[in-house]
Design a protein around this motif. Structure first.
Motif, mmCIF file in Angstrom:
data_model
loop_
_atom_site.group_PDB
_atom_site.id
_atom_site.type_symbol
_atom_site.label_atom_id
_atom_site.label_comp_id
_atom_site.label_asym_id
_atom_site.label_seq_id
_atom_site.Cartn_x
_atom_site.Cartn_y
_atom_site.Cartn_z
ATOM 1 N N LEU A 1 35.212 -38.478 -41.846
ATOM 2 C CA LEU A 1 36.059 -39.520 -41.281
ATOM 3 C C LEU A 1 36.900 -38.936 -40.160
ATOM 4 O O LEU A 1 37.192 -37.737 -40.145
ATOM 5 N N VAL A 2 37.304 -39.799 -39.251
ATOM 6 C CA VAL A 2 38.355 -39.464 -38.293
ATOM 7 C C VAL A 2 39.411 -40.554 -38.437
ATOM 8 O O VAL A 2 39.107 -41.744 -38.332
ATOM 9 N N ALA A 3 40.647 -40.138 -38.737
ATOM 10 C CA ALA A 3 41.743 -41.082 -38.946
ATOM 11 C C ALA A 3 42.836 -40.797 -37.929
ATOM 12 O O ALA A 3 43.255 -39.652 -37.752
ATOM 13 N N ARG A 4 43.309 -41.836 -37.270
ATOM 14 C CA ARG A 4 44.310 -41.668 -36.220
ATOM 15 C C ARG A 4 45.533 -42.541 -36.515
ATOM 16 O O ARG A 4 45.406 -43.698 -36.924
ATOM 17 N N SER A 5 46.709 -41.950 -36.332
ATOM 18 C CA SER A 5 47.958 -42.703 -36.424
ATOM 19 C C SER A 5 48.715 -42.501 -35.112
ATOM 20 O O SER A 5 48.249 -41.801 -34.211
ATOM 21 N N SER A 6 49.893 -43.077 -35.009
ATOM 22 C CA SER A 6 50.695 -42.916 -33.787
ATOM 23 C C SER A 6 51.200 -41.488 -33.645
ATOM 24 O O SER A 6 51.584 -41.070 -32.553
ATOM 25 N N GLU A 7 51.174 -40.726 -34.746
ATOM 26 C CA GLU A 7 51.732 -39.374 -34.725
ATOM 27 C C GLU A 7 50.682 -38.274 -34.708
ATOM 28 O O GLU A 7 50.917 -37.192 -34.170
ATOM 29 N N GLN A 8 49.520 -38.515 -35.320
ATOM 30 C CA GLN A 8 48.529 -37.444 -35.377
ATOM 31 C C GLN A 8 47.136 -37.996 -35.628
ATOM 32 O O GLN A 8 46.956 -39.167 -35.935
ATOM 33 N N GLN A 9 46.166 -37.106 -35.494
ATOM 34 C CA GLN A 9 44.781 -37.430 -35.801
ATOM 35 C C GLN A 9 44.260 -36.404 -36.793
ATOM 36 O O GLN A 9 44.548 -35.210 -36.673
ATOM 37 N N GLU A 10 43.515 -36.855 -37.790
ATOM 38 C CA GLU A 10 42.936 -35.952 -38.780
ATOM 39 C C GLU A 10 41.426 -36.118 -38.820
ATOM 40 O O GLU A 10 40.921 -37.246 -38.825
ATOM 41 N N SER A 11 40.728 -35.000 -38.846
ATOM 42 C CA SER A 11 39.285 -34.980 -39.097
ATOM 43 C C SER A 11 39.121 -34.635 -40.573
ATOM 44 O O SER A 11 39.702 -33.657 -41.053
ATOM 45 N N ILE A 12 38.338 -35.423 -41.272
ATOM 46 C CA ILE A 12 38.287 -35.348 -42.731
ATOM 47 C C ILE A 12 36.853 -35.218 -43.215
ATOM 48 O O ILE A 12 35.952 -35.894 -42.707
ATOM 49 N N ILE A 13 36.637 -34.368 -44.197
ATOM 50 C CA ILE A 13 35.392 -34.326 -44.956
ATOM 51 C C ILE A 13 35.782 -34.426 -46.427
ATOM 52 O O ILE A 13 36.683 -33.726 -46.885
#
Length: 247
Positions: free
Chosen positions: A139-151
């Protein structure tokens, strides 16, 4: 006076209740050994990675939350690679009761609840070693503060559902076999804008972490068959090293 119709309806209700009772799961099955805990199974350090415990990862639990009832144990850590400074956030959670009321929370559902937008989601086969992989999702999840790449992967007994639909079907299958399986959520993420580089870090980190787990404890993380395959590979590598040393 009871009519034939009343008798038939009553009989159908009794029969339905009997079938529901017969199908109700009564046996619990867990891949975790009695007394085993994730915090002790997972290495705190390995190779050039060290860790610290954290409690503020996405989807924190409170004492009276559903997560607290769903998971018997949750481990949150940040692993830091000494040579590069790279950081991997790990959330590992285990629950003994995967039933209608309590089912594993999938990150593509949890992250939006905490203000993230899922911008990429795809099933993958995460390679743990040669010829050994675990069905997972990136997954790639984005918020107004950061982005996370997730497995991450979810384990339901010996099953590894990669979608919500699969998870529901496999939970139903375990119920039809009259048992309630345990469940595991294994989630790893890297914060940063470079998705490709972040995924490479995760794909390198996770196999090394699993390899450092004791052979007899890996099945609680990756299932019985994969744990056995990894053990055989470990044995083969150990023999090769021994032969090379002798020669």
């Amino acid at each position: 006076m009871s009519t034939r119709r009343d008798i038939l309806i009553g009989g159908a209700c009794v029969l339905g209740a009997g079938v529901a009772y017969a199908l109700k799961p009564r046996r619990r099955v867990s891949l975790m050994q009695p007394g085993e805990r994730l915090a002790l199974i997972l290495p705190r350090s390995f190779q050039d990675w060290t860790s610290r415990d954290v409690s503020d990862l996405v989807a924190p639990e409170t004492p009276d939350s559903l997560a607290a009832r769903l998971y018997g144990e949750t481990v949150g850590r940040i692993y830091t690679q000494q040579s590069s400074g790279a950081e991997v956030m790990m959330l590992m959670a285990h629950g003994d009761d995967q039933s209608n009321e309590l089912q594993l929370h999938r990150p593509e559902v949890c992250y939006p609840a905490f203000g993230f937008t899922i911008t990429d989601s795809a099933p993958i086969q995460l390679r743990l070693a040669k010829s050994v992989s675990v069905p997972s999702r990136r997954l790639v999840a984005r918020s107004s503060e950061q982005q996370e790449s997730i497995i991450y992967w979810t384990r339901l007994g010996e099953y590894f559902p990669v979608t919500v639909a699969e998870q529901r079907l496999e939970r139903l299958e375990t119920a039809m076999h009259h048992y309630i399986a345990d469940g595991l959520l294994a989630r790893f993420s890297v914060a940063g804008q470079d998705v490709s580089a972040s995924m490479q870090i995760l794909e390198s980190f996770v196999p090394k972490l699993i390899a450092d787990v004791r052979t007899d404890r890996r099945r609680s993380l990756v299932g019985t068959s994969r744990a056995q395959l990894l053990a055989r590979l470990d044995h083969t590598i150990a023999r090769i090293i021994t032969m090379a040393t002798v020669c």
